[in-house]
Design an enzyme around this catalytic site. Structure first.
Site, mmCIF file in Angstrom:
data_model
loop_
_atom_site.group_PDB
_atom_site.id
_atom_site.type_symbol
_atom_site.label_atom_id
_atom_site.label_comp_id
_atom_site.label_asym_id
_atom_site.label_seq_id
_atom_site.Cartn_x
_atom_site.Cartn_y
_atom_site.Cartn_z
ATOM 1 N N ARG A 1 5.490 8.914 -7.060
ATOM 2 C CA ARG A 1 4.915 7.604 -6.736
ATOM 3 C C ARG A 1 5.857 6.520 -7.256
ATOM 4 N NH1 ARG A 1 3.857 6.018 -11.710
ATOM 5 N NH2 ARG A 1 2.835 7.396 -13.223
ATOM 6 N N SER B 1 0.823 -1.203 0.000
ATOM 7 C CA SER B 1 0.000 0.000 0.000
ATOM 8 C C SER B 1 0.868 1.269 0.000
ATOM 9 C CB SER B 1 -0.954 -0.026 1.202
ATOM 10 O OG SER B 1 -1.880 1.028 1.139
ATOM 11 N N HIS C 1 -8.337 -4.503 -0.636
ATOM 12 C CA HIS C 1 -6.979 -3.963 -0.517
ATOM 13 C C HIS C 1 -6.036 -5.001 0.111
ATOM 14 C CE1 HIS C 1 -4.190 -0.703 -0.771
ATOM 15 N NE2 HIS C 1 -4.137 -0.433 0.529
ATOM 16 N N ASP D 1 7.259 3.894 -9.717
ATOM 17 C CA ASP D 1 7.246 3.761 -11.172
ATOM 18 C C ASP D 1 8.412 2.865 -11.596
ATOM 19 O OD1 ASP D 1 9.294 5.597 -13.045
ATOM 20 O OD2 ASP D 1 9.257 6.143 -10.925
ATOM 21 N N ASP E 1 12.317 3.151 -10.716
ATOM 22 C CA ASP E 1 12.793 3.143 -9.328
ATOM 23 C C ASP E 1 13.687 1.951 -9.004
ATOM 24 O OD1 ASP E 1 11.468 5.499 -8.745
ATOM 25 O OD2 ASP E 1 9.624 4.474 -8.162
ATOM 26 N N ASP F 1 -0.510 -3.724 -4.158
ATOM 27 C CA ASP F 1 -1.607 -2.763 -4.244
ATOM 28 C C ASP F 1 -1.185 -1.380 -3.752
ATOM 29 O OD1 ASP F 1 -4.201 -2.601 -5.280
ATOM 30 O OD2 ASP F 1 -5.061 -2.424 -3.287
#
Length: 456
Positions: free
Chosen positions: A201, A163, A257, A203, A206, A187
């Site tokens: 975020r 998360s 989730h 991607d 990374d 997730d």
């Protein structure tokens, strides 16, 4: 009585101690356990790193951020996996942490480090936890740089983020210029990241390899593709078995989730073999248009889990790849899939959904291909994906029903010139065929499958 009390006290002391491979007793370092009052008051960030190896799986050892040599169990010649949790609105430790640590250690002899940033993640204000991900990433980046200075290879580092922890892992990877070996995002969190740019975020840049699993894209998860490979379980949104009404309480909010962690644990445990099929959309996958794995041969299609060696290089050559799979509602989650090819020769055009049952002795399993209406007319070839909850072998008979919704009036005949069943996960099993079947709409027909001719 006094002696009994002393023995009980001694037993408690033993239970509260851990023992490393040198035989010396030391107190275990446990994940930070907070409660709702901490969240209401708010917590400031404090990052702890808890080391687990095959020598101390039941007893974590906290590592000094700046003095790596102070922990003799930390062998930098081994690969290192970091497990990073996400937002903790209740402050309680994640129930899956110990299970994931143990399963990772089973994959190979490695260091497993739990990144405990519960003080920071446990805040009623989610926005505060999001801000802390940057600071926590800076902290973890410094630690990994110290590892590299001591001789560790960045390519042997694997970050597993759940998360909000997935984005934290991405920030660490970006800080290290994408030289981390692998990032697995379970997730990745959606709230406050839906409009984020790649540098804000997780991607693909990374890490050398980024794999992502999506299970709740329409709520707490992040939609889109964010890795070299993105797995979409049941389309990446609603998961089977999860409640669909708010009356279910907490489960309504977290079930989809949390399914990402449960699927990953099952894949690590090798009780699930969850094969992903490359496709442009989940609807195309359900239509049976994406059940080929030609791009990955001689290896099979990508399988969710730890070992990516068979198809990693192919993915890196293909670029970002989306793969889809369906699951059942509970363990072992796996569905058995058949590609079904039908050629119809009915006089009148009919539209319908298709129900198929496979029988082996007294056991049977059913697939409902009802996500859309299929067009059935004179000499029409229809391909569909039939997915069954149970893996039955030695199929002795098959039943087929085509539901057109016609409940009054004349029942029309539907003629099948040919029907062929191709097992997808078991290419060693024979193809099953049958020719020239006459059936009525909305009525079940039962037949015995025959081996397919070589030219089919």
């Amino acid at each position: 009585m006094l002696l009994h009390g002393l023995l009980v006290l001694l037993g408690v002391l033993v239970l509260c101690k851990g023992q490393d491979d040198s035989g010396e007793n030391e107190a275990c370092d446990n994940f930070t356990d907070l409660n709702l009052s901490h969240c209401l008051m708010g917590t400031s960030l404090y990052v702890r790193l808890l080391l687990y190896t095959r020598s101390n799986l039941d007893c974590g050892r906290e590592i000094n951020h700046h003095n790596l040599s102070s922990q003799p169990l930390f062998d930098l010649s081994r690969p290192t996996a970091f497990v990073i949790h996400g937002y903790r609105p209740t402050g309680a430790p994640p129930i899956w942490i110990n299970h994931l640590v143990n399963l990772m250690a089973e994959q190979e002899d490695m260091n497993v480090i739990v990144v405990d940033w519960n003080r920071g993640a446990a805040n009623l204000n989610y926005f505060t936890a999001v801000i802390y991900t940057r600071e926590a990433a800076h902290n973890l980046t410094g630690f990994i740089m110290n590892m590299e200075e001591e001789g560790a290879s960045l390519s042997s580092v694997h970050l597993i983020g759940v998360s909000l922890g997935a984005h934290l892992a991405g920030f660490v990877g970006a800080n290290l210029k994408g030289k981390i070996g692998r990032i697995t995002g379970l997730d990745p969190a959606g709230p406050m990241f839906t409009s984020a740019t790649p540098d804000q975020r997780l991607d693909p840049s990374d890490a050398m390899f980024v794999d992502v699993l999506h299970t709740d894209m329409n709520s707490f998860g992040l939609s889109g593709a964010h890795g070299h490979i993105d797995f979409y379980a049941n389309g990446g949104a609603d998961q089977p078995g999860c409640p669909r009404t708010i009356f279910a309480g907490k489960s309504y909010f977290v079930c989809d989730h949390q399914r990402s962690v449960l699927l990953f644990l099952c894949a690590l445990n090798r009780t699930c073999s969850l094969t992903g099929y490359p496709c442009s959309s989940y609807s195309d996958f359900l239509d049976g248009r994406c059940v080929q794995c030609d791009a990955f041969r001689p290896a099979s299609c990508p399988v969710l889990g730890y070992d990516v060696s068979q198809w990693r290089e192919t993915l890196l050559q293909l670029g970002q790849t989306q793969v889809f799979f369906s699951t059942t509602a509970s363990l072992p989650y796996r569905k058995l899939s058949y590609r079904v090819d039908i050629v119809t020769w009915n006089q009148y055009l009919r539209w319908g959904t298709i129900y198929i049952k496979l029988y082996s002795g007294r056991n049977f399993t059913e697939a409902r291909v009802d996500h859309k209406l299929f067009r059935l007319e004179q000499y029409t070839s229809t391909r569909l994906l039939a997915q069954f909850d149970e893996d039955l072998q030695n199929i002795q008979k098959i039943s087929l029903r085509i539901n057109t919704g016609n409940i009054i009036g004349l029942r029309y005949k539907i003629r099948l010139l040919r029907i062929r069943f191709t097992p997808l996960e078991h290419p060693d099993r024979p193809l099953m065929c049958r020719h020239d079947i006459i059936m009525e709409e909305n009525r079940e027909v039962v037949f015995r499958p025959l081996p397919c001719d070589s030219h089919l």
